[in-house]
Design a protein around this motif. Structure first.
Motif, PDB file in Angstrom:
ATOM      1  N   ARG A  55       1.911   2.643  -6.894  1.00 13.91           N
ATOM      2  CA  ARG A  55       2.073   2.235  -5.497  1.00 13.91           C
ATOM      3  C   ARG A  55       3.482   2.585  -5.002  1.00 13.91           C
ATOM      4  O   ARG A  55       3.656   3.052  -3.869  1.00 13.91           O
ATOM      5  N   GLN A  70      -2.666   7.661  -2.525  1.00 10.53           N
ATOM      6  CA  GLN A  70      -1.346   7.315  -2.004  1.00 10.53           C
ATOM      7  C   GLN A  70      -1.411   7.018  -0.510  1.00 10.53           C
ATOM      8  O   GLN A  70      -0.744   6.098  -0.022  1.00 10.53           O
ATOM      9  N   VAL A  73      -2.533   3.519   0.099  1.00  9.10           N
ATOM     10  CA  VAL A  73      -1.457   2.551  -0.103  1.00  9.10           C
ATOM     11  C   VAL A  73      -0.571   2.479   1.139  1.00  9.10           C
ATOM     12  O   VAL A  73      -0.209   1.384   1.605  1.00  9.10           O
ATOM     13  N   HIS A 111       5.674  -4.742  -0.067  1.00  7.62           N
ATOM     14  CA  HIS A 111       4.897  -3.794   0.733  1.00  7.62           C
ATOM     15  C   HIS A 111       5.380  -3.685   2.175  1.00  7.62           C
ATOM     16  O   HIS A 111       4.916  -2.794   2.909  1.00  7.62           O
TER      17      HIS A 111
END
Length: 206
Positions: A55, A70, A73, A111
């Protein structure tokens, strides 16, 4: 129209003490500001994956070099960030687990901290890009930690939010919740009173 983002990080979802405090806050806020859209992010009901090498690699990859995994994510991270960006105010329910923040909240933080998206580095140091927001942190603890060396949460959460540009942060503490029924009720009552006071300026300005 005002947008309020409620983030619950209790392992017990809406049943956690910190989540119940965010409910009280939302009730007080919407009473003072009827024209409010409330959005909810529950990290127990919808956990954010913990950061791993793959990630993190997606965050580092150039857009033109990303594979489908990817890009997924990045899309997930972008959705969390856009949710924050669209909010005028954020209320965060913050329980204390083993002297720290919930791991689900750390995953969420991992994130939304993206170089060039929510912060950028300059020759004068980092600059946060999520500015102009008020954040209310409702901290629920079993013991008494505010103002002591064991309160690692307050400085960490304040520093992290400030790094992203959210420097107007108000903490409300409900402590001693595991120290007996009387201290628990007193702490919750006092926290509820502070929450109502925080809504008063909003009511007078409405």
């Amino acid at each position: 129209m005002t947008t309020l983002l409620k983030i619950n990080s209790s392992l017990f979802a809406g049943n956690g003490q910190s989540s119940q405090l965010t409910d009280k806050f939302v009730a007080a806020w919407t009473k003072a500001n009827p024209q409010t859209e409330v959005k909810v992010r529950d990290l127990a009901a919808e956990p954010v994956p913990h950061l791993d090498g793959e990630r993190f690699g997606a965050f580092l990859a150039k857009p033109e070099d990303r594979n489908a995994e990817q890009q997924a994510v990045i899309d997930f991270s972008d959705a969390l960030i856009n949710e924050l960006r669209s909010a005028d105010a954020i209320v965060l329910g913050l329980p204390m687990y083993n002297f720290g923040i919930p791991s689900t909240l750390k995953a969420y933080f991992d994130h939304i901290a993206r170089a060039g998206v929510t912060f950028r580095y300059t020759e004068n140091g980092p600059v946060g890009l999520l500015t102009g927001k008020k954040v209310y942190v409702l901290a629920a603890r079993g013991g008494m930690y505010a103002g002591t060396a064991r309160d690692s949460q307050t400085s960490y959460v304040r520093d992290f939010l400030g790094f992203l540009g959210m420097t107007d942060v108000e903490f409300v503490y409900a402590e001693g919740l595991a120290m007996g029924d009387a201290p628990k009720q007193e702490a919750l009552t006092n926290a509820g009173a502070v929450i109502r006071q925080l809504a008063e300026p909003l009511r007078s300005a409405a």
